[in-house]
Design an enzyme around this catalytic site. Sequence first.
Site, PDB file in Angstrom:
ATOM      1  N   ALA A  12      51.415  36.801 -67.593  1.00 19.57           N
ATOM      2  CA  ALA A  12      51.934  35.461 -67.318  1.00 19.57           C
ATOM      3  C   ALA A  12      52.566  34.828 -68.558  1.00 19.57           C
ATOM      4  CB  ALA A  12      50.815  34.581 -66.797  1.00 19.57           C
ATOM      5  N   THR A  13      52.081  35.193 -69.728  1.00 24.49           N
ATOM      6  CA  THR A  13      52.656  34.613 -70.945  1.00 24.49           C
ATOM      7  C   THR A  13      54.147  34.953 -71.025  1.00 24.49           C
ATOM      8  OG1 THR A  13      50.541  34.736 -72.077  1.00 24.49           O
ATOM      9  CG2 THR A  13      52.512  34.620 -73.478  1.00 24.49           C
ATOM     10  N   ASN A  27      43.304  26.139 -65.528  1.00 25.72           N
ATOM     11  CA  ASN A  27      42.474  27.291 -65.919  1.00 25.72           C
ATOM     12  C   ASN A  27      41.170  26.900 -66.601  1.00 25.72           C
ATOM     13  OD1 ASN A  27      44.459  26.450 -67.910  1.00 25.72           O
ATOM     14  ND2 ASN A  27      43.632  28.055 -69.214  1.00 25.72           N
ATOM     15  N   GLN A  47      46.146  30.811 -61.800  1.00 25.51           N
ATOM     16  CA  GLN A  47      44.740  30.682 -61.359  1.00 25.51           C
ATOM     17  C   GLN A  47      44.616  30.338 -59.876  1.00 25.51           C
ATOM     18  OE1 GLN A  47      42.312  31.675 -63.184  1.00 25.51           O
ATOM     19  NE2 GLN A  47      43.110  31.639 -65.270  1.00 25.51           N
ATOM     20  N   SER A  84      49.783  36.314 -62.710  1.00 24.35           N
ATOM     21  CA  SER A  84      49.230  37.303 -63.643  1.00 24.35           C
ATOM     22  C   SER A  84      48.356  38.266 -62.862  1.00 24.35           C
ATOM     23  CB  SER A  84      48.398  36.573 -64.700  1.00 24.35           C
ATOM     24  OG  SER A  84      47.798  37.505 -65.560  1.00 24.35           O
ATOM     25  N   HIS A 106      46.284  40.672 -63.853  1.00 21.40           N
ATOM     26  CA  HIS A 106      44.928  41.007 -64.327  1.00 21.40           C
ATOM     27  C   HIS A 106      43.908  39.921 -63.992  1.00 21.40           C
ATOM     28  CE1 HIS A 106      44.554  38.583 -68.120  1.00 21.40           C
ATOM     29  NE2 HIS A 106      45.862  38.579 -68.032  1.00 21.40           N
ATOM     30  N   THR A 144      63.133  49.932 -70.321  1.00 18.81           N
ATOM     31  CA  THR A 144      62.844  50.865 -69.226  1.00 18.81           C
ATOM     32  C   THR A 144      61.730  50.305 -68.342  1.00 18.81           C
ATOM     33  OG1 THR A 144      63.525  52.722 -70.575  1.00 18.81           O
ATOM     34  CG2 THR A 144      62.103  53.233 -68.698  1.00 18.81           C
ATOM     35  N   CYS A 157      36.939  27.282 -82.478  1.00 23.13           N
ATOM     36  CA  CYS A 157      36.309  26.790 -83.700  1.00 23.13           C
ATOM     37  C   CYS A 157      36.518  27.789 -84.824  1.00 23.13           C
ATOM     38  CB  CYS A 157      34.832  26.561 -83.422  1.00 23.13           C
ATOM     39  SG  CYS A 157      33.682  27.354 -84.491  1.00 23.13           S
TER      40      CYS A 157
HETATM   41  N1  PLP Z   1      48.689  30.588 -67.376  1.00 25.61           N
HETATM   42  C1  PLP Z   1      47.419  30.314 -67.029  1.00 25.61           C
HETATM   43  C2  PLP Z   1      47.125  29.124 -66.174  1.00 25.61           C
HETATM   44  C3  PLP Z   1      46.381  31.125 -67.477  1.00 25.61           C
HETATM   45  O1  PLP Z   1      45.113  30.847 -67.135  1.00 25.61           O
HETATM   46  C4  PLP Z   1      46.695  32.241 -68.304  1.00 25.61           C
HETATM   47  C5  PLP Z   1      45.612  33.077 -68.865  1.00 25.61           C
HETATM   48  O2  PLP Z   1      44.464  32.688 -68.913  1.00 25.61           O
HETATM   49  C6  PLP Z   1      48.034  32.501 -68.612  1.00 25.61           C
HETATM   50  C7  PLP Z   1      48.995  31.641 -68.149  1.00 25.61           C
HETATM   51  C8  PLP Z   1      48.413  33.682 -69.469  1.00 25.61           C
HETATM   52  O3  PLP Z   1      48.175  34.881 -68.747  1.00 25.61           O
HETATM   53  P1  PLP Z   1      48.379  36.330 -69.356  1.00 25.61           P
HETATM   54  O4  PLP Z   1      47.108  36.709 -69.999  1.00 25.61           O
HETATM   55  O5  PLP Z   1      48.673  37.205 -68.157  1.00 25.61           O
HETATM   56  O6  PLP Z   1      49.511  36.280 -70.294  1.00 25.61           O
END
Ligand code: PLP
Length: 371
Positions: free
Chosen positions: A69-70, A149, A178, A198, A200, A235, A321
């Site tokens: 997702a990032t 999240n 989420q 995402s 995973h 690819t 932290c």
């Molecule tokens: N967006 C939300 C709301 C998430 O909770 C997360 C990961 O916790 C991400 C994006 C990023 O996901 P990824 O680990 O697949 O890059």
Amino acid sequence: MIYFDNAATTKPSKPVLDIYNRVSGECWHNASSEHKLGNVAKNLFSKAQQLVFKTLSTTNKNVIFTSGATEANNIAIYGICNKYVGTSSKIITTKVEHPSVLNCFKDLETKGFKVVYLNILENGEIDYEELINELDASTVLVSIMWVNNIIGSINNINKIIEIVRKYKKIKLHIDAVQGIGKIPLTFKVDDVDLLTLSSHKIHGLKGSGCLIYQNNINLDTFLHGSNQQFSKSGTIDLAGSVASAKALELAFKEIPNTYQHVLKIKEYLVNELSKLEFIHLNSSLTGSPYILNFSYKDVYSETIMHYLEENEIYVSISSACNDKKRKPERTVLELTKNESLALTSIRLSFSNDNTLDDAKKFIEVIKKYRK
Ligand code: PLP
């Protein structure tokens, strides 16, 4: 072992692992090659794309399979905004987005965009009135998450669609990580311009996710190269894409069962935790049943996390932290406006793999903690 950290990642399911292994072993050819083997790979890739569209009941969409997702959030946000650099356009997000959205907006702020970070209400949803008031003719992008999240609050995406659609120029991006494959889809994917998920988080493989977007959108190129996946060059990861589509399909089929299952666990925990005077709940039963956030009053998050870990219970603390400085958890702080609660918050997140017995054991253990 009790694993209550499923919002961070989930265990890959066997069918997903099996299909990944099979495709990697048997159909490892380049989907962009012109020969017969390339065509077989291309067809399989196209089937994975179609499965994503079918599962999400969407038409007129493109999908880019990403490393998670990032990457999808970055492609969406820069893909839209790069075209507007130097135009002082307005872009809107919220104060409680995941860093993969929030940090893009902070970066774009330094590039001259006028950025609005919306507040959240007492129930954790965005302030819809504020969104209405902030939208104007200079706005080009609104990016808002579906399910938070950290606290599990659920934004009303239909309401957001209705508000944003009054402006033709604005693109609407939803980070649905989420929510997708976890809670029933309450909005039409076709009604949003870009949507991130995402794999995973729904029993797919690490390093996999998708960006789904309206096919009349021309995203600015993110990775320069041979444009295998529109704006994302490189690819094609065929096995990863097929596995992602499979994870999504399976998660959707399981939503009714899993939703009820985790809801029972959350209800039990909310009920038991609310009897304890040293606990403050930061989540409610109106939010996602997969996420429960609470603060253990006057004890730092990491102290509780390590205590639970000693008892083989794994949870998440969102307050980062380092040795010298503790940082209050951002979303809990926005919600409660109370630094002490934000320094002591714990997130529990569930999946089908958890049981009510896990929840009972958790309550037993948390009750025994002595400061
Ligand atoms: N967006 C939300 C709301 C998430 O909770 C997360 C990961 O916790 C991400 C994006 C990023 O996901 P990824 O680990 O697949 O890059």
